[in-house]
Design a protein around this motif. Structure first.
Motif, mmCIF file in Angstrom:
data_model
loop_
_atom_site.group_PDB
_atom_site.id
_atom_site.type_symbol
_atom_site.label_atom_id
_atom_site.label_comp_id
_atom_site.label_asym_id
_atom_site.label_seq_id
_atom_site.Cartn_x
_atom_site.Cartn_y
_atom_site.Cartn_z
ATOM 1 N N SER A 1 0.804 -1.230 0.000
ATOM 2 C CA SER A 1 0.000 0.000 0.000
ATOM 3 C C SER A 1 0.834 1.275 0.000
ATOM 4 C CB SER A 1 -0.957 0.016 1.195
ATOM 5 O OG SER A 1 -0.235 0.021 2.402
ATOM 6 N N ARG A 2 2.148 1.155 0.200
ATOM 7 C CA ARG A 2 3.004 2.346 0.139
ATOM 8 C C ARG A 2 3.418 2.668 -1.290
ATOM 9 N NH1 ARG A 2 7.443 -0.227 3.857
ATOM 10 N NH2 ARG A 2 7.008 -1.768 2.232
ATOM 11 N N SER A 3 3.147 1.736 -2.215
ATOM 12 C CA SER A 3 3.619 1.880 -3.595
ATOM 13 C C SER A 3 2.540 2.462 -4.504
ATOM 14 C CB SER A 3 4.053 0.505 -4.134
ATOM 15 O OG SER A 3 4.250 0.549 -5.523
ATOM 16 N N ARG A 4 2.839 3.612 -5.090
ATOM 17 C CA ARG A 4 1.875 4.267 -5.980
ATOM 18 C C ARG A 4 1.616 3.426 -7.235
ATOM 19 N NH1 ARG A 4 -2.089 6.657 -6.644
ATOM 20 N NH2 ARG A 4 -2.440 8.592 -7.742
ATOM 21 N N SER A 5 2.642 2.716 -7.707
ATOM 22 C CA SER A 5 2.487 1.946 -8.943
ATOM 23 C C SER A 5 1.475 0.815 -8.793
ATOM 24 C CB SER A 5 3.837 1.378 -9.392
ATOM 25 O OG SER A 5 4.345 0.481 -8.420
ATOM 26 N N ALA A 6 1.289 0.322 -7.564
ATOM 27 C CA ALA A 6 0.345 -0.783 -7.336
ATOM 28 C C ALA A 6 -1.103 -0.338 -7.505
ATOM 29 C CB ALA A 6 0.553 -1.359 -5.945
ATOM 30 N N MET A 7 -1.349 0.983 -7.461
ATOM 31 C CA MET A 7 -2.724 1.477 -7.481
ATOM 32 C C MET A 7 -3.390 1.335 -8.857
ATOM 33 S SD MET A 7 -3.142 2.057 -4.393
ATOM 34 C CE MET A 7 -1.865 1.753 -3.162
ATOM 35 N N LYS A 8 -2.581 1.185 -9.898
ATOM 36 C CA LYS A 8 -3.156 0.992 -11.226
ATOM 37 C C LYS A 8 -4.005 -0.290 -11.258
ATOM 38 C CE LYS A 8 -0.384 -0.054 -14.619
ATOM 39 N NZ LYS A 8 0.664 0.055 -15.670
ATOM 40 N N ASN A 9 -3.494 -1.345 -10.631
ATOM 41 C CA ASN A 9 -4.235 -2.603 -10.580
ATOM 42 C C ASN A 9 -5.500 -2.477 -9.738
ATOM 43 O OD1 ASN A 9 -2.275 -3.877 -12.130
ATOM 44 N ND2 ASN A 9 -1.121 -4.579 -10.354
ATOM 45 N N VAL A 10 -5.422 -1.675 -8.680
ATOM 46 C CA VAL A 10 -6.601 -1.463 -7.838
ATOM 47 C C VAL A 10 -7.674 -0.713 -8.627
ATOM 48 C CG1 VAL A 10 -7.480 -0.389 -5.728
ATOM 49 C CG2 VAL A 10 -5.218 -1.475 -5.732
ATOM 50 N N ASN A 11 -7.267 0.326 -9.353
ATOM 51 C CA ASN A 11 -8.219 1.079 -10.180
ATOM 52 C C ASN A 11 -8.919 0.182 -11.189
ATOM 53 O OD1 ASN A 11 -8.584 3.883 -9.636
ATOM 54 N ND2 ASN A 11 -6.430 4.220 -10.119
ATOM 55 N N GLU A 12 -8.145 -0.696 -11.822
ATOM 56 C CA GLU A 12 -8.707 -1.595 -12.816
ATOM 57 C C GLU A 12 -9.691 -2.569 -12.171
ATOM 58 O OE1 GLU A 12 -9.640 -3.589 -16.301
ATOM 59 O OE2 GLU A 12 -8.840 -1.576 -15.911
ATOM 60 N N ALA A 13 -9.357 -3.067 -10.981
ATOM 61 C CA ALA A 13 -10.254 -3.983 -10.274
ATOM 62 C C ALA A 13 -11.554 -3.285 -9.871
ATOM 63 C CB ALA A 13 -9.553 -4.559 -9.040
ATOM 64 N N ILE A 14 -11.457 -2.023 -9.431
ATOM 65 C CA ILE A 14 -12.668 -1.260 -9.092
ATOM 66 C C ILE A 14 -13.539 -1.085 -10.333
ATOM 67 C CG2 ILE A 14 -13.520 1.024 -8.399
ATOM 68 C CD1 ILE A 14 -11.140 1.218 -6.480
ATOM 69 N N ARG A 15 -12.891 -0.767 -11.459
ATOM 70 C CA ARG A 15 -13.639 -0.585 -12.710
ATOM 71 C C ARG A 15 -14.382 -1.867 -13.091
ATOM 72 N NH1 ARG A 15 -13.721 -1.648 -17.696
ATOM 73 N NH2 ARG A 15 -11.863 -2.970 -17.637
ATOM 74 N N GLN A 16 -13.702 -2.998 -13.008
ATOM 75 C CA GLN A 16 -14.335 -4.267 -13.359
ATOM 76 C C GLN A 16 -15.461 -4.618 -12.393
ATOM 77 O OE1 GLN A 16 -11.455 -7.408 -13.731
ATOM 78 N NE2 GLN A 16 -10.169 -6.264 -15.158
ATOM 79 N N ALA A 17 -15.207 -4.416 -11.094
ATOM 80 C CA ALA A 17 -16.199 -4.780 -10.078
ATOM 81 C C ALA A 17 -17.478 -3.968 -10.218
ATOM 82 C CB ALA A 17 -15.603 -4.587 -8.685
ATOM 83 N N CYS A 18 -17.352 -2.728 -10.687
ATOM 84 C CA CYS A 18 -18.520 -1.835 -10.747
ATOM 85 C C CYS A 18 -19.042 -1.617 -12.169
ATOM 86 C CB CYS A 18 -18.176 -0.495 -10.098
ATOM 87 S SG CYS A 18 -17.779 -0.674 -8.349
ATOM 88 N N GLN A 19 -18.562 -2.417 -13.109
ATOM 89 C CA GLN A 19 -18.975 -2.256 -14.502
ATOM 90 C C GLN A 19 -20.489 -2.396 -14.662
ATOM 91 O OE1 GLN A 19 -16.945 -1.331 -16.916
ATOM 92 N NE2 GLN A 19 -18.550 -1.319 -18.468
ATOM 93 N N GLU A 20 -21.051 -3.433 -14.076
ATOM 94 C CA GLU A 20 -22.506 -3.656 -14.196
ATOM 95 C C GLU A 20 -23.279 -2.495 -13.594
ATOM 96 O OE1 GLU A 20 -24.104 -7.360 -12.831
ATOM 97 O OE2 GLU A 20 -22.473 -8.525 -13.740
#
Length: 279
Positions: free
Chosen positions: A87-106
């Motif tokens: 959670s200290r790494s900014r680069s890891a947040m790209k994957n989190v953003n993508e997961a949020i997008r997929q989870a909330c697509q419907e």
């Protein structure tokens, strides 16, 4: 040793979470990658029924990489979205953003069909104490929004945080459950620091951690402290103390200092990447 800890503010926090969940599209549950099951509050499954779920294996940089992969597969098979991260790494947040997008697509598509545009996703961030919720939020937002600390119980109240035009996060205090039915769960939480050290017998707990490390990661203690792993946990703790100069006047072993040293090293990953629960 028995581990129990449920301060009064956690009861209040749970009631508040029950109310807030009605406003939520997505629950982001942060777990400790070293104990992915023990660091999940079973109450969240009950409270979060009928909500999309994203599980973040935080502190993955401290955990066994093979087990990180196994746990991601485990949670995805159960129908959760899952991402590992530091959670200290900014680069890891790209994957989190993508997961949020997929989870909330419907949900987004449903909004569009109803003529609702540009409504942000309302996500609740949950997790037990000291799994890194506030650090995650600050890194995700790119600014200091939440108080952080390396001890449990830093977040005391809820707060809404606008990340961008697409996502709003609700931060919540970390809550443990009222009673650990399985004392092994309590011990694992104590090992990683999710229960306050000042209510624990760290010397007794250190002997249990030594035994677990000997069984799961033979050679790790030898590599870190240059000690033989033959013998009882007490003998190993004494050898560790002598190796690191944890000695009182009169050549008496300072077990308390050695125990603190062991936990500092373990929690910082200096003993190696260790996962205490295997998928």
């Amino acid at each position: 040793m028995n581990v129990q800890w449920y301060p009064g503010h956690m009861t209040k926090a749970r009631r508040q979470m029950q109310e807030d969940i009605k406003l939520i599209d997505l629950i982001i549950e942060i777990t400790d990658a070293r104990i992915p099951l023990s660091s999940r509050n079973p109450d969240i499954d009950t409270l979060g029924k009928n909500r999309q779920r994203l599980i973040l294996l935080n502190k993955a940089d401290l955990a066994d990489e093979r087990q990180n992969a196994a746990w991601l597969a485990f949670f995805r098979e159960k129908g959760y979205f899952a991402v590992k991260l530091d959670s200290r790494s900014r680069s890891a947040m790209k994957n989190v953003n993508e997961a949020i997008r997929q989870a909330c697509q419907e949900k987004r598509e449903r909004d569009l069909r109803r003529g609702i545009k540009n409504r942000p996703i309302h996500a609740m961030v949950v997790g037990i104490p000291n799994v890194g919720k506030s650090t995650f939020i600050n890194t995700f937002a790119g600014r200091a929004c939440a108080k952080t600390g390396n001890r449990p119980g830093v977040t005391k109240g809820k707060q809404w945080i606008r990340l961008n035009k697409d996502v709003e996060l609700l931060d919540t205090p970390g809550i443990l459950w009222p009673k650990f039915e399985d004392q092994e769960v309590g011990r694992r939480l104590a090992f990683v620091g999710s229960v306050r050290d000042d209510i624990l017998n760290l010397e007794e707990l250190s002997l249990e951690l030594i035994q677990v490390l000997k069984e799961l990661y033979p050679g790790a203690l030898n590599q870190r402290y240059a000690i033989s792993e033959e013998g009882t946990p007490v003998e190993l703790l004494e050898a560790l103390a002598r190796s690191r100069g944890c000695i009182k006047k009169g050549e008496e072993v300072d077990y308390a200092r050695a125990s603190s040293l062991l936990f500092d090293d373990f929690r910082a990953g200096r003993i190696g990447r260790v996962t205490l629960e295997w998928a």
